[in-house]
Write a protein that holds these residues in place. Sequence first.
Motif, PDB file in Angstrom:
ATOM      1  N   ILE A   1     -33.554 -28.961  40.847  1.00 36.19           N
ATOM      2  CA  ILE A   1     -33.675 -27.863  39.887  1.00 36.19           C
ATOM      3  C   ILE A   1     -34.825 -26.959  40.355  1.00 36.19           C
ATOM      4  O   ILE A   1     -35.952 -27.446  40.527  1.00 36.19           O
ATOM      5  CB  ILE A   1     -33.942 -28.379  38.468  1.00 36.19           C
ATOM      6  N   PRO A   2     -34.573 -25.660  40.581  1.00 37.12           N
ATOM      7  CA  PRO A   2     -35.643 -24.762  41.050  1.00 37.12           C
ATOM      8  C   PRO A   2     -36.848 -24.758  40.113  1.00 37.12           C
ATOM      9  O   PRO A   2     -36.701 -24.779  38.891  1.00 37.12           O
ATOM     10  CB  PRO A   2     -34.951 -23.386  41.078  1.00 37.12           C
ATOM     11  N   HIS A   3     -38.036 -24.750  40.713  1.00 36.24           N
ATOM     12  CA  HIS A   3     -39.310 -24.718  39.978  1.00 36.24           C
ATOM     13  C   HIS A   3     -39.503 -25.957  39.086  1.00 36.24           C
ATOM     14  O   HIS A   3     -40.279 -25.930  38.138  1.00 36.24           O
ATOM     15  CB  HIS A   3     -39.437 -23.448  39.125  1.00 36.24           C
ATOM     16  N   PHE A   4     -38.763 -27.050  39.381  1.00 36.35           N
ATOM     17  CA  PHE A   4     -38.936 -28.261  38.584  1.00 36.35           C
ATOM     18  C   PHE A   4     -38.908 -29.474  39.495  1.00 36.35           C
ATOM     19  O   PHE A   4     -39.804 -29.671  40.303  1.00 36.35           O
ATOM     20  CB  PHE A   4     -37.869 -28.337  37.487  1.00 36.35           C
ATOM     21  N   LYS A   5     -37.908 -30.279  39.442  1.00 36.84           N
ATOM     22  CA  LYS A   5     -37.848 -31.498  40.245  1.00 36.84           C
ATOM     23  C   LYS A   5     -36.396 -31.901  40.444  1.00 36.84           C
ATOM     24  O   LYS A   5     -35.464 -31.213  40.010  1.00 36.84           O
ATOM     25  CB  LYS A   5     -38.629 -32.623  39.567  1.00 36.84           C
ATOM     26  N   GLU A   6     -36.202 -33.039  41.095  1.00 32.38           N
ATOM     27  CA  GLU A   6     -34.862 -33.557  41.324  1.00 32.38           C
ATOM     28  C   GLU A   6     -34.387 -34.361  40.115  1.00 32.38           C
ATOM     29  O   GLU A   6     -35.174 -35.062  39.478  1.00 32.38           O
ATOM     30  CB  GLU A   6     -34.839 -34.450  42.561  1.00 32.38           C
ATOM     31  N   VAL A   7     -33.084 -34.251  39.832  1.00 32.03           N
ATOM     32  CA  VAL A   7     -32.474 -35.047  38.763  1.00 32.03           C
ATOM     33  C   VAL A   7     -31.198 -35.691  39.297  1.00 32.03           C
ATOM     34  O   VAL A   7     -30.622 -35.239  40.294  1.00 32.03           O
ATOM     35  CB  VAL A   7     -32.151 -34.199  37.516  1.00 32.03           C
ATOM     36  N   ILE A   8     -30.776 -36.737  38.647  1.00 31.93           N
ATOM     37  CA  ILE A   8     -29.538 -37.430  39.007  1.00 31.93           C
ATOM     38  C   ILE A   8     -28.515 -37.187  37.905  1.00 31.93           C
ATOM     39  O   ILE A   8     -28.758 -37.506  36.740  1.00 31.93           O
ATOM     40  CB  ILE A   8     -29.785 -38.934  39.186  1.00 31.93           C
ATOM     41  N   ILE A   9     -27.383 -36.582  38.268  1.00 32.49           N
ATOM     42  CA  ILE A   9     -26.309 -36.308  37.309  1.00 32.49           C
ATOM     43  C   ILE A   9     -25.197 -37.329  37.532  1.00 32.49           C
ATOM     44  O   ILE A   9     -24.708 -37.494  38.650  1.00 32.49           O
ATOM     45  CB  ILE A   9     -25.760 -34.886  37.472  1.00 32.49           C
ATOM     46  N   MET A  10     -24.812 -38.027  36.470  1.00 30.39           N
ATOM     47  CA  MET A  10     -23.745 -39.031  36.540  1.00 30.39           C
ATOM     48  C   MET A  10     -22.638 -38.660  35.560  1.00 30.39           C
ATOM     49  O   MET A  10     -22.914 -38.284  34.420  1.00 30.39           O
ATOM     50  CB  MET A  10     -24.297 -40.421  36.219  1.00 30.39           C
ATOM     51  N   ALA A  11     -21.404 -38.753  36.015  1.00 29.07           N
ATOM     52  CA  ALA A  11     -20.246 -38.422  35.170  1.00 29.07           C
ATOM     53  C   ALA A  11     -19.172 -39.485  35.354  1.00 29.07           C
ATOM     54  O   ALA A  11     -18.868 -39.876  36.484  1.00 29.07           O
ATOM     55  CB  ALA A  11     -19.694 -37.049  35.524  1.00 29.07           C
ATOM     56  N   THR A  12     -18.589 -39.946  34.227  1.00 28.87           N
ATOM     57  CA  THR A  12     -17.533 -40.960  34.252  1.00 28.87           C
ATOM     58  C   THR A  12     -16.274 -40.382  33.621  1.00 28.87           C
ATOM     59  O   THR A  12     -16.332 -39.786  32.545  1.00 28.87           O
ATOM     60  CB  THR A  12     -17.969 -42.224  33.485  1.00 28.87           C
ATOM     61  N   ASN A  13     -15.153 -40.543  34.311  1.00 30.09           N
ATOM     62  CA  ASN A  13     -13.873 -40.047  33.814  1.00 30.09           C
ATOM     63  C   ASN A  13     -12.877 -41.199  33.824  1.00 30.09           C
ATOM     64  O   ASN A  13     -12.600 -41.788  34.876  1.00 30.09           O
ATOM     65  CB  ASN A  13     -13.378 -38.894  34.694  1.00 30.09           C
ATOM     66  N   CYS A  14     -12.358 -41.549  32.659  1.00 32.45           N
ATOM     67  CA  CYS A  14     -11.416 -42.668  32.541  1.00 32.45           C
ATOM     68  C   CYS A  14      -9.983 -42.126  32.550  1.00 32.45           C
ATOM     69  O   CYS A  14      -9.600 -41.342  31.671  1.00 32.45           O
ATOM     70  CB  CYS A  14     -11.669 -43.460  31.254  1.00 32.45           C
ATOM     71  N   GLU A  15      -9.205 -42.559  33.533  1.00 34.26           N
ATOM     72  CA  GLU A  15      -7.811 -42.110  33.615  1.00 34.26           C
ATOM     73  C   GLU A  15      -6.930 -42.833  32.603  1.00 34.26           C
ATOM     74  O   GLU A  15      -5.826 -42.373  32.301  1.00 34.26           O
ATOM     75  CB  GLU A  15      -7.277 -42.356  35.031  1.00 34.26           C
ATOM     76  N   ASN A  16      -7.404 -43.952  32.082  1.00 32.03           N
ATOM     77  CA  ASN A  16      -6.592 -44.734  31.145  1.00 32.03           C
ATOM     78  C   ASN A  16      -6.578 -44.113  29.742  1.00 32.03           C
ATOM     79  O   ASN A  16      -5.519 -43.884  29.161  1.00 32.03           O
ATOM     80  CB  ASN A  16      -7.120 -46.168  31.086  1.00 32.03           C
ATOM     81  N   CYS A  17      -7.772 -43.806  29.204  1.00 28.99           N
ATOM     82  CA  CYS A  17      -7.834 -43.267  27.836  1.00 28.99           C
ATOM     83  C   CYS A  17      -8.286 -41.803  27.803  1.00 28.99           C
ATOM     84  O   CYS A  17      -8.289 -41.181  26.737  1.00 28.99           O
ATOM     85  CB  CYS A  17      -8.776 -44.108  26.973  1.00 28.99           C
ATOM     86  N   GLY A  18      -8.677 -41.259  28.955  1.00 25.84           N
ATOM     87  CA  GLY A  18      -9.082 -39.849  29.008  1.00 25.84           C
ATOM     88  C   GLY A  18     -10.509 -39.598  28.576  1.00 25.84           C
ATOM     89  O   GLY A  18     -10.934 -38.438  28.475  1.00 25.84           O
ATOM     90  N   ASP A  19     -11.276 -40.652  28.312  1.00 24.11           N
ATOM     91  CA  ASP A  19     -12.663 -40.458  27.875  1.00 24.11           C
ATOM     92  C   ASP A  19     -13.518 -39.920  29.023  1.00 24.11           C
ATOM     93  O   ASP A  19     -13.376 -40.363  30.170  1.00 24.11           O
ATOM     94  CB  ASP A  19     -13.237 -41.786  27.378  1.00 24.11           C
ATOM     95  N   ARG A  20     -14.382 -38.974  28.694  1.00 21.34           N
ATOM     96  CA  ARG A  20     -15.297 -38.402  29.688  1.00 21.34           C
ATOM     97  C   ARG A  20     -16.716 -38.458  29.166  1.00 21.34           C
ATOM     98  O   ARG A  20     -16.978 -38.061  28.032  1.00 21.34           O
ATOM     99  CB  ARG A  20     -14.930 -36.942  30.001  1.00 21.34           C
TER     100      ARG A  20
END
Length: 441
Positions: free
Chosen positions: A257-276
């Motif tokens: 992130i400019p003028h800040f620091k590093e972050v870790i973005i995690m995303a989970t997508n379930c193909e079975n029930c569609g939950d994100r």
Amino acid sequence: MLAEGALEPGTPAAPAAPSPARVRAPASGNLFRPISAEDEEQQPTEIESLCMNCYRNGVTRLLLTKIPFFREIIVSSFSCEHCGWNNTEIQSAGRIQDQGVRYTLTVRAQEDMNREVVKTESATTRIPELDFEIPAFSQKGALTTVEGLINRAISGLEQDQPMRRASEETIAERIDEFIVKLKELKQVASPFTLKDEALVITHYNRTSKQEEMLGLQAEASEEKPEEDDLRNEVLQFNTNCPECNAPAQTNMKLVQIPHFKEVIIMATNCENCGDRTNEVKSGGAVEPLGTRITLHITDPSDMTRDLLKSETCSVEIPELEFELGMAVLGGKFTTLEGLLKDIRELVTKNPFTLGDSSSPGQAEKLQEFSQKLDQIIEGSMKAHFIMDDPAGNSYLQNVYAPEDDPEMKVECYTRTFDQNEELGLNDMKTEGYETGLAPQR
């Protein structure tokens, strides 16, 4: 101004496969002889070849020679007696040197225009006074003079002027004005730079991009540090869906992130029930001081500010008497508008505040809260938005960066004992923890 495509009229006349019918061999002796007008034995090799203009046979002449105090070159010249087409170019006969070279010349007198120049196709020519540049690989190599370089650029700019005058008259007029300036340079009315001090020769190490242009290294470097590869790669690992427990995949990406620091973005997508689901975590350590960010929302454009809310950050909106505690909504990397909409959905769709279990008048209060939140999002209501993060890992975009934002205030403060206790820092010892430990059996 770039002189791209500033080629001599003979460009299409590149010699084709030679015919054995007419070949005159060079004189015996050294293959590369110093260039000299007095050397009568130095004669070019003549090869009959196809003219690419009229498709009849012309003559290509090759001269292998050596420039004094420079190196060996091959001078080639093509001429067609049928259509009058001609073309000249030079090629280096030696290996590519270990370093690049930059020649800088200040042209002060008419004599400087007669200096001999060997320009290969990989050379870039600049005249800073006119902000003029002939890019590398836009012209064939040439053995010429300083005046010849300028004439060559003028010819390249003039060759498409009739078509430009018919279709783009304004651009054609500007090019005409620039051609006049180039012609004035040939009169040396005032000194110009090709750069400082009469002649300066500088050797330099080529950049990776220049190495790629010359074909000295592969386009994709295979020696990039593993850390850089991780920054540009989306990592995937197997996990289970938090809703239906079916196998799913989680994507993880490290973002700066400019003028800040590093972050870790995690995303989970379930193909079975569609939950994100998505979650953001800080890529660094807990900061020495806590951070409180206060933004005075005065304009709808404030809604587009990027925002990082860590899971240790609480949110407050005094005008609505609203406060969101730590860990609620988890970590999020979104915009201010996105976070406010998540807050509205969390409050208005909470099952404990609706239905039979709700107290009288609570539905009206929730409706009033939702309407005011919508007014803040639309920009019709001014409010203060406060983010308080004891870990110092939350961020709100400063649209005036690197200058101070007049509507935003960032305060750093020393954490209390209770805040350190919530973060687990009171029991954390990272230095000298070996001392005082008795061996256990």
